[in-house]
Scaffold this motif. Sequence first.
Motif, PDB file in Angstrom:
ATOM      1  N   PHE A   1     -17.197  77.314  60.714  1.00 28.05           N
ATOM      2  CA  PHE A   1     -16.565  77.615  59.426  1.00 28.05           C
ATOM      3  C   PHE A   1     -17.217  76.805  58.315  1.00 28.05           C
ATOM      4  N   GLU A   2     -17.430  75.525  58.563  1.00 29.85           N
ATOM      5  CA  GLU A   2     -18.007  74.648  57.535  1.00 29.85           C
ATOM      6  C   GLU A   2     -19.415  75.100  57.153  1.00 29.85           C
ATOM      7  N   ARG A   3     -20.183  75.584  58.131  1.00 29.00           N
ATOM      8  CA  ARG A   3     -21.567  75.991  57.865  1.00 29.00           C
ATOM      9  C   ARG A   3     -21.675  77.402  57.297  1.00 29.00           C
ATOM     10  N   GLU A   4     -20.925  78.338  57.871  1.00 31.32           N
ATOM     11  CA  GLU A   4     -21.152  79.748  57.595  1.00 31.32           C
ATOM     12  C   GLU A   4     -20.117  80.416  56.686  1.00 31.32           C
ATOM     13  N   VAL A   5     -18.904  79.900  56.667  1.00 32.41           N
ATOM     14  CA  VAL A   5     -17.826  80.591  55.955  1.00 32.41           C
ATOM     15  C   VAL A   5     -17.473  79.889  54.645  1.00 32.41           C
ATOM     16  N   GLU A   6     -17.234  78.601  54.704  1.00 34.79           N
ATOM     17  CA  GLU A   6     -16.790  77.877  53.504  1.00 34.79           C
ATOM     18  C   GLU A   6     -17.713  78.072  52.307  1.00 34.79           C
ATOM     19  N   PRO A   7     -19.048  78.069  52.478  1.00 41.17           N
ATOM     20  CA  PRO A   7     -19.919  78.230  51.307  1.00 41.17           C
ATOM     21  C   PRO A   7     -19.765  79.561  50.577  1.00 41.17           C
ATOM     22  N   VAL A   8     -19.258  80.611  51.259  1.00 41.43           N
ATOM     23  CA  VAL A   8     -19.155  81.920  50.607  1.00 41.43           C
ATOM     24  C   VAL A   8     -17.731  82.253  50.166  1.00 41.43           C
ATOM     25  N   LEU A   9     -16.803  81.328  50.360  1.00 43.30           N
ATOM     26  CA  LEU A   9     -15.425  81.544  49.900  1.00 43.30           C
ATOM     27  C   LEU A   9     -15.272  81.062  48.463  1.00 43.30           C
ATOM     28  N   THR A  10     -14.441  81.763  47.705  1.00 42.03           N
ATOM     29  CA  THR A  10     -14.190  81.388  46.310  1.00 42.03           C
ATOM     30  C   THR A  10     -12.690  81.351  46.066  1.00 42.03           C
ATOM     31  N   PRO A  11     -12.048  80.216  46.309  1.00 43.36           N
ATOM     32  CA  PRO A  11     -10.609  80.109  46.023  1.00 43.36           C
ATOM     33  C   PRO A  11     -10.347  80.223  44.521  1.00 43.36           C
TER      34      PRO A  11
ATOM     35  N   LYS B   1     -10.242  85.447  48.864  1.00 43.97           N
ATOM     36  CA  LYS B   1     -10.672  86.743  49.374  1.00 43.97           C
ATOM     37  C   LYS B   1     -11.598  86.546  50.569  1.00 43.97           C
ATOM     38  N   LEU B   2     -11.379  87.322  51.618  1.00 42.96           N
ATOM     39  CA  LEU B   2     -12.273  87.284  52.769  1.00 42.96           C
ATOM     40  C   LEU B   2     -13.494  88.141  52.445  1.00 42.96           C
ATOM     41  N   PRO B   3     -14.678  87.547  52.326  1.00 37.42           N
ATOM     42  CA  PRO B   3     -15.876  88.310  51.935  1.00 37.42           C
ATOM     43  C   PRO B   3     -16.196  89.432  52.920  1.00 37.42           C
ATOM     44  N   ASP B   4     -16.704  90.528  52.393  1.00 39.00           N
ATOM     45  CA  ASP B   4     -16.997  91.688  53.231  1.00 39.00           C
ATOM     46  C   ASP B   4     -18.089  91.411  54.261  1.00 39.00           C
ATOM     47  N   GLY B   5     -18.983  90.506  53.972  1.00 42.15           N
ATOM     48  CA  GLY B   5     -20.117  90.277  54.858  1.00 42.15           C
ATOM     49  C   GLY B   5     -19.809  89.484  56.109  1.00 42.15           C
ATOM     50  N   LEU B   6     -18.597  88.992  56.253  1.00 43.79           N
ATOM     51  CA  LEU B   6     -18.240  88.181  57.415  1.00 43.79           C
ATOM     52  C   LEU B   6     -17.542  89.037  58.473  1.00 43.79           C
ATOM     53  N   PRO B   7     -17.774  88.733  59.762  1.00 40.05           N
ATOM     54  CA  PRO B   7     -17.100  89.504  60.818  1.00 40.05           C
ATOM     55  C   PRO B   7     -15.606  89.283  60.779  1.00 40.05           C
ATOM     56  N   ARG B   8     -14.837  90.358  60.943  1.00 46.59           N
ATOM     57  CA  ARG B   8     -13.375  90.242  60.926  1.00 46.59           C
ATOM     58  C   ARG B   8     -12.853  89.595  62.193  1.00 46.59           C
TER      59      ARG B   8
ATOM     60  N   ALA C   1      -9.738  71.853  53.923  1.00 48.97           N
ATOM     61  CA  ALA C   1     -11.106  71.640  53.462  1.00 48.97           C
ATOM     62  C   ALA C   1     -11.365  72.349  52.138  1.00 48.97           C
ATOM     63  N   LEU C   2     -10.656  73.455  51.893  1.00 57.01           N
ATOM     64  CA  LEU C   2     -10.831  74.214  50.651  1.00 57.01           C
ATOM     65  C   LEU C   2     -10.040  73.616  49.500  1.00 57.01           C
ATOM     66  N   PHE C   3      -8.930  72.945  49.822  1.00 64.62           N
ATOM     67  CA  PHE C   3      -8.083  72.335  48.786  1.00 64.62           C
ATOM     68  C   PHE C   3      -7.861  70.859  49.117  1.00 64.62           C
ATOM     69  N   PRO C   4      -8.907  70.055  49.002  1.00 65.75           N
ATOM     70  CA  PRO C   4      -8.754  68.627  49.336  1.00 65.75           C
ATOM     71  C   PRO C   4      -7.771  67.940  48.395  1.00 65.75           C
ATOM     72  N   GLU C   5      -7.026  67.018  48.944  1.00 69.09           N
ATOM     73  CA  GLU C   5      -6.061  66.211  48.189  1.00 69.09           C
ATOM     74  C   GLU C   5      -4.930  67.052  47.610  1.00 69.09           C
ATOM     75  N   MET C   6      -4.715  68.238  48.189  1.00 66.47           N
ATOM     76  CA  MET C   6      -3.598  69.069  47.788  1.00 66.47           C
ATOM     77  C   MET C   6      -2.669  69.248  48.977  1.00 66.47           C
ATOM     78  N   GLU C   7      -1.382  69.464  48.695  1.00 68.55           N
ATOM     79  CA  GLU C   7      -0.406  69.699  49.745  1.00 68.55           C
ATOM     80  C   GLU C   7      -0.237  71.216  49.942  1.00 68.55           C
ATOM     81  N   ILE C   8      -0.564  71.719  51.142  1.00 72.22           N
ATOM     82  CA  ILE C   8      -0.446  73.141  51.448  1.00 72.22           C
ATOM     83  C   ILE C   8       0.998  73.424  51.850  1.00 72.22           C
ATOM     84  N   LEU C   9       1.685  74.236  51.069  1.00 74.98           N
ATOM     85  CA  LEU C   9       3.097  74.523  51.326  1.00 74.98           C
ATOM     86  C   LEU C   9       3.297  75.804  52.142  1.00 74.98           C
TER      87      LEU C   9
END
Length: 449
Positions: free
Chosen positions: A150-160, A197-204, A238-246
């Motif tokens: 995820f850190e190598r292949e997915v996180e770089p193409v996500l846009t929160p 958004k889950l990018p179209d180019g990634l396997p579901r 990893a996408l929202f560091p220092e935030m509390e995920i509710l």
Amino acid sequence: MSNNAISTGPELPDNPAESTVDDSRLLANRDLSWLRFLSRVRLQSSDTRHPLLDRVRFAGIATAILDEFFMKRIALMLERLEEGRVTASLDGLSIQEVLERSTELIKQEQVELDRIWFEELVPSLKTHGVVVLEYGELPPTDRLRVDQWFEREVEPVLTPLAVDEGHPFPFISNLSTSLGVLLRVPGERTKQFARIKLPDGLPRMVPVPHSGPVGITQDPNRIRFIPLWQLVEANLGALFPEMEILDSGLFRLTRGAGLETGEDDDDEPDLMSTVETELARRRFAGPVRLEMEPESSPELQSLLLDELGLPKDAVTVRTSPFEPAAYHQLADLPRADLQRKKWIPTAPLRLRGNSDIFSTIRDGDLFVHHPYESFHDSVERFVNDAAHDDKVVAIKQTLYRTTSDSPFIESLIHAAEAGKQVACLGELRARFDERNNVGLPPRLATERG
């Protein structure tokens, strides 16, 4: 008819043979019949006479049919009701009645699709070495592997995209699958919403082999898969560091397809411009359906409905994969033992070894049976040979659905450049192929010079 069945039209008369041809009770409703077709496709995914991966594909096809029905028919019904149209169609059903019956049929079909996925397809896949797991079911060492992937292949193409006073609610495109997240700064009470958004180019479905790199199916006879969205959800920190995920939840939005405006528009003086305008509007068509998991919180659901301007009954709760692509990814596994043997079309007997297709036709009518006999070696060859034959002076052809790389296009262009008269009738409104077809006339005109 059972008490639980939903009728596709008014009840038949006692003596149908004695009824007149214009008796509305003899007519089946277009939309409800469409959903009966969906039911027949869905049944194929449960039919053990089919190979397993073909059954998985049928489930994906049924999901795609539902998508199209919402985009085309539910959207049109809602639009007509909003305009105040109440006139019954020829089958005697009002728009409201059709919408209500459609909604009930869709609920029944979705329940069955969910059941078939979890009770039939997933267990059967497991017995054949294809295991579909939840992220949390992976052993700790494998979770570490997929987190690193995820850190190598997915996180770089996500846009929160976060929503606050300076950032309005983002536009959600048609059939896009997303994660909705509620979060806040630690120690503060104000909650924020973010969309990923889950990018179209990634396997579901993410392949997790027992050894070797994640994301690659090295051994299709022994492979595990986890849903992509669960991997993203597990790494929200990893996408929202220092935030509390509710809270977080998966959702998918369906918008109207547009262009389903009725036969009257076929009389437009410039149909090409009309279709081009509607294509531009399609991306921004109104939302009609919001798919969510049953675990989604009321707070998250309510927020999405408010922002999208949808009523509560627009929510479809489902547990099986939302996207047809997830089913097709599994169905495409290279497992010949779980798939129907692929048929390779054969050249028609009379055309084998015959260099002159026209002399063959002069000798007698040529009947070609598709898909058992080759389309390439018959129809495509017929048009191509005509384009290159000096004795042919004109080619007139209808193209309903085509692509930019169609061999027919190349043949027609060559014929025109060779001085032949070429006339091509295209269907601008071939559903969901309008963009391809709108681009066809300009290209043919340009290539002809």
